[in-house]
Motif scaffolding. Structure first.
Motif, PDB file in Angstrom:
ATOM      1  N   SER A   1       0.847  -1.207   0.000  1.00  0.00           N
ATOM      2  CA  SER A   1       0.000   0.000   0.000  1.00  0.00           C
ATOM      3  C   SER A   1       0.875   1.248   0.000  1.00  0.00           C
ATOM      4  CB  SER A   1      -0.906   0.079   1.231  1.00  0.00           C
ATOM      5  OG  SER A   1      -1.535  -1.127   1.446  1.00  0.00           O
ATOM      6  N   ALA A   2       1.957   1.211   0.777  1.00  0.00           N
ATOM      7  CA  ALA A   2       2.861   2.371   0.798  1.00  0.00           C
ATOM      8  C   ALA A   2       3.455   2.581  -0.594  1.00  0.00           C
ATOM      9  CB  ALA A   2       3.961   2.166   1.834  1.00  0.00           C
ATOM     10  N   LEU A   3       3.837   1.488  -1.257  1.00  0.00           N
ATOM     11  CA  LEU A   3       4.390   1.600  -2.613  1.00  0.00           C
ATOM     12  C   LEU A   3       3.354   2.188  -3.566  1.00  0.00           C
ATOM     13  CD1 LEU A   3       6.471  -1.689  -3.053  1.00  0.00           C
ATOM     14  CD2 LEU A   3       7.332   0.661  -3.050  1.00  0.00           C
ATOM     15  N   ASP A   4       2.099   1.767  -3.419  1.00  0.00           N
ATOM     16  CA  ASP A   4       1.053   2.307  -4.305  1.00  0.00           C
ATOM     17  C   ASP A   4       0.919   3.813  -4.137  1.00  0.00           C
ATOM     18  OD1 ASP A   4       0.590  -0.112  -5.462  1.00  0.00           O
ATOM     19  OD2 ASP A   4      -1.044  -0.660  -4.096  1.00  0.00           O
ATOM     20  N   ARG A   5       1.011   4.278  -2.898  1.00  0.00           N
ATOM     21  CA  ARG A   5       0.944   5.729  -2.689  1.00  0.00           C
ATOM     22  C   ARG A   5       2.160   6.419  -3.293  1.00  0.00           C
ATOM     23  NH1 ARG A   5      -0.745   8.663   2.763  1.00  0.00           N
ATOM     24  NH2 ARG A   5      -0.404  10.390   1.304  1.00  0.00           N
ATOM     25  N   LEU A   6       3.340   5.820  -3.091  1.00  0.00           N
ATOM     26  CA  LEU A   6       4.560   6.428  -3.649  1.00  0.00           C
ATOM     27  C   LEU A   6       4.495   6.513  -5.169  1.00  0.00           C
ATOM     28  CD1 LEU A   6       7.242   4.714  -1.379  1.00  0.00           C
ATOM     29  CD2 LEU A   6       6.751   7.186  -1.495  1.00  0.00           C
ATOM     30  N   LEU A   7       3.794   5.570  -5.780  1.00  0.00           N
ATOM     31  CA  LEU A   7       3.744   5.519  -7.251  1.00  0.00           C
ATOM     32  C   LEU A   7       2.578   6.308  -7.836  1.00  0.00           C
ATOM     33  CD1 LEU A   7       4.782   1.803  -7.738  1.00  0.00           C
ATOM     34  CD2 LEU A   7       6.048   3.840  -8.473  1.00  0.00           C
ATOM     35  N   ASP A   8       1.731   6.887  -6.958  1.00  0.00           N
ATOM     36  CA  ASP A   8       0.591   7.664  -7.456  1.00  0.00           C
ATOM     37  C   ASP A   8       1.087   9.070  -7.824  1.00  0.00           C
ATOM     38  OD1 ASP A   8      -1.610   9.239  -7.839  1.00  0.00           O
ATOM     39  OD2 ASP A   8      -2.702   8.490  -6.072  1.00  0.00           O
ATOM     40  N   PRO A   9       1.047   9.399  -9.113  1.00  0.00           N
ATOM     41  CA  PRO A   9       1.632  10.683  -9.539  1.00  0.00           C
ATOM     42  C   PRO A   9       0.881  11.895  -8.988  1.00  0.00           C
ATOM     43  CG  PRO A   9       0.556   9.574 -11.392  1.00  0.00           C
ATOM     44  CD  PRO A   9       0.514   8.614 -10.234  1.00  0.00           C
ATOM     45  N   ALA A  10      -0.344  11.688  -8.532  1.00  0.00           N
ATOM     46  CA  ALA A  10      -1.123  12.827  -8.034  1.00  0.00           C
ATOM     47  C   ALA A  10      -1.070  12.936  -6.510  1.00  0.00           C
ATOM     48  CB  ALA A  10      -2.582  12.676  -8.498  1.00  0.00           C
ATOM     49  N   ASP A  11      -0.489  11.941  -5.848  1.00  0.00           N
ATOM     50  CA  ASP A  11      -0.442  11.949  -4.382  1.00  0.00           C
ATOM     51  C   ASP A  11       0.696  12.865  -3.925  1.00  0.00           C
ATOM     52  OD1 ASP A  11       0.004  11.300  -1.636  1.00  0.00           O
ATOM     53  OD2 ASP A  11      -0.916   9.336  -1.952  1.00  0.00           O
ATOM     54  N   PRO A  12       0.405  13.847  -3.061  1.00  0.00           N
ATOM     55  CA  PRO A  12       1.483  14.735  -2.592  1.00  0.00           C
ATOM     56  C   PRO A  12       2.578  13.971  -1.838  1.00  0.00           C
ATOM     57  CG  PRO A  12      -0.680  15.487  -1.806  1.00  0.00           C
ATOM     58  CD  PRO A  12      -0.912  14.178  -2.503  1.00  0.00           C
ATOM     59  N   GLY A  13       2.271  12.770  -1.340  1.00  0.00           N
ATOM     60  CA  GLY A  13       3.286  11.935  -0.679  1.00  0.00           C
ATOM     61  C   GLY A  13       4.000  11.020  -1.646  1.00  0.00           C
ATOM     62  N   GLY A  14       3.626  11.073  -2.921  1.00  0.00           N
ATOM     63  CA  GLY A  14       4.230  10.185  -3.919  1.00  0.00           C
ATOM     64  C   GLY A  14       5.578  10.699  -4.395  1.00  0.00           C
ATOM     65  N   LEU A  15       6.317   9.820  -5.042  1.00  0.00           N
ATOM     66  CA  LEU A  15       7.675  10.163  -5.497  1.00  0.00           C
ATOM     67  C   LEU A  15       7.681  11.308  -6.512  1.00  0.00           C
ATOM     68  CD1 LEU A  15       9.000   6.542  -5.846  1.00  0.00           C
ATOM     69  CD2 LEU A  15      10.120   8.335  -4.502  1.00  0.00           C
ATOM     70  N   ARG A  16       6.585  11.456  -7.262  1.00  0.00           N
ATOM     71  CA  ARG A  16       6.549  12.504  -8.281  1.00  0.00           C
ATOM     72  C   ARG A  16       6.515  13.897  -7.640  1.00  0.00           C
ATOM     73  NH1 ARG A  16       8.623  13.233 -12.787  1.00  0.00           N
ATOM     74  NH2 ARG A  16       7.782  11.380 -13.808  1.00  0.00           N
ATOM     75  N   LEU A  17       5.837  14.003  -6.495  1.00  0.00           N
ATOM     76  CA  LEU A  17       5.610  15.335  -5.935  1.00  0.00           C
ATOM     77  C   LEU A  17       6.288  15.610  -4.596  1.00  0.00           C
ATOM     78  CD1 LEU A  17       1.773  15.695  -6.757  1.00  0.00           C
ATOM     79  CD2 LEU A  17       3.726  16.667  -8.001  1.00  0.00           C
ATOM     80  N   ARG A  18       6.598  14.560  -3.820  1.00  0.00           N
ATOM     81  CA  ARG A  18       7.062  14.843  -2.453  1.00  0.00           C
ATOM     82  C   ARG A  18       8.401  15.591  -2.488  1.00  0.00           C
ATOM     83  NH1 ARG A  18       6.528  10.350   1.084  1.00  0.00           N
ATOM     84  NH2 ARG A  18       7.993  11.437   2.433  1.00  0.00           N
ATOM     85  N   PRO A  19       8.547  16.592  -1.601  1.00  0.00           N
ATOM     86  CA  PRO A  19       9.742  17.440  -1.659  1.00  0.00           C
ATOM     87  C   PRO A  19      11.006  16.777  -1.113  1.00  0.00           C
ATOM     88  CG  PRO A  19       8.268  18.160   0.117  1.00  0.00           C
ATOM     89  CD  PRO A  19       7.542  17.078  -0.619  1.00  0.00           C
ATOM     90  N   ASP A  20      10.847  15.707  -0.317  1.00  0.00           N
ATOM     91  CA  ASP A  20      12.022  15.195   0.407  1.00  0.00           C
ATOM     92  C   ASP A  20      12.729  14.039  -0.306  1.00  0.00           C
ATOM     93  OD1 ASP A  20      10.034  13.350   0.703  1.00  0.00           O
ATOM     94  OD2 ASP A  20      10.205  13.145   2.883  1.00  0.00           O
TER      95      ASP A  20
END
Ligand SMILES: C[S@@+](CC[C@H](N)C(=O)[O-])C[C@H]1O[C@@H](n2cnc3c(N)ncnc32)[C@H](O)[C@@H]1O
Length: 294
Positions: free
Chosen positions: A253-272
């Motif tokens: 589930s954590a991986l699914d969130r990381l891979l969601d391009p629209a999720d602010p916690g995802g790899l596409r958007l998260r600042p960290d």
């Protein structure tokens, strides 16, 4: 593996991975440049360089730039990747010095010998009998020639220990699961032999003098560029696919969130998100007349 025809689930589909391999090598260019510069100190004027398991030729072209007098041959068992290597060389104005050779290593090098530098970047571990392959690489070196073996180092970290959702320590668990995948991949290779991964000892057993070992840091601090984020997405997508059966539901589930391009916690958007890893290069030198250091 890499033959482009039969795909079992343990072996990478190299042609399909082409965009990922290209971006990965482009992102790691500073690391490869440092390694190649180190190599140039030891062997300043090579005439012929072989990039063994070149993939799409990003490092091949970098070697041609670091060694402007050398001819560089991209060698790979995946023909579509060699086409990309040739196209890249043409775009970079290097077509007159970069060639390709389609072969299943370690076979085929006799057509190029004697070679001044063999560069094997994370390719040896895809060959069943690594010691036999090293012996073949060594045999086709010119006296004083160098085999640069990029193996090992540290797996790249992309995320902090606690990413704000799921159980902390996700990356460590992914690394552990990946070790299992790696062992399966190795076991399924044709002619697979287990060896202790003491690379300097394996180079010595192939008749080469250990010319040194150095590690180079891949250090891309947050915030990552768009390309680096794209690569992170590729890496985690591949992990999600390869390790789906091994990982617990909360990590998936954590991986699914990381891979969601629209999720602010995802790899596409998260600042960290960052990239921190290390690549180790071991040099083996063929005994014989070594050229004077320039
Ligand atoms: C992980 S990729 C590394 C690509 C490149 N050296 C780099 O660092 O970006 C491994 C490459 O080795 C190639 N390869 C694997 N086994 C091979 C073999 N037996 N003969 C030739 N190439 C092989 C694959 O096709 C793939 O392109």
């Amino acid at each position: 593996m890499g033959h482009g025809h039969h795909h079992d689930h343990t072996q990478p589909d190299w042609a399909a991975m082409a965009p990922m391999l290209e971006r990965q090598a482009e992102i790691a260019a500073p690391v490869h440049l440092q390694a190649a510069t180190w190599l140039r100190e030891l062997r300043p004027h090579p005439r012929l360089i072989v990039d063994a398991g070149s993939g799409p030729g990003v490092v091949t072209c970098l070697l041609a730039q670091v060694f402007p007098d050398a001819e560089v041959v991209a060698v790979d068992s995946a023909a579509p990747l060699l086409e990309l290597a040739a196209e890249r060389a043409a775009r970079a104005g290097l077509a007159d010095r970069v060639r390709t050779l389609h072969t299943e290593l370690p076979a085929g090098l006799e057509r190029l010998a004697p070679v001044d530098i063999v560069w094997a970047g994370r390719s040896l571990h895809h060959i069943g009998d690594q010691q036999a392959a090293l012996a073949a690489f060594a045999e086709h070196l010119a006296p004083g020639g160098v085999l640069a073996l990029q193996e090992g180092g540290l797996p790249t970290r992309w995320l902090p220990r606690d990413i704000g959702f799921g159980r902390p320590g996700l990356q460590s668990r992914l690394d552990a699961a990946e070790e299992n995948w790696f062992a399966e991949m190795r076991a399924a290779l044709p002619g697979s032999e287990n060896v202790t991964e003491d690379w300097p000892a394996l180079l010595a057993a192939a008749g080469l003098r250990h010319g040194g070992t150095r590690s180079f840091l891949l250090d891309l601090p947050a915030p990552l560029t768009h390309d680096a984020r794209s690569h992170a997405m590729d890496v985690f997508t591949r992990i999600r696919e390869a390790l789906a059966e091994q990982l617990p539901a909360d990590d998936l589930s954590a991986l699914d969130r990381l891979l969601d391009p629209a999720d602010p916690g995802g790899l596409r958007l998260r600042p960290d998100a960052f990239a921190l890893g290390a690549r180790t290069v071991h040099l083996g030198v063929r005994p014989g007349a070594e050229p004077p250091v320039a």
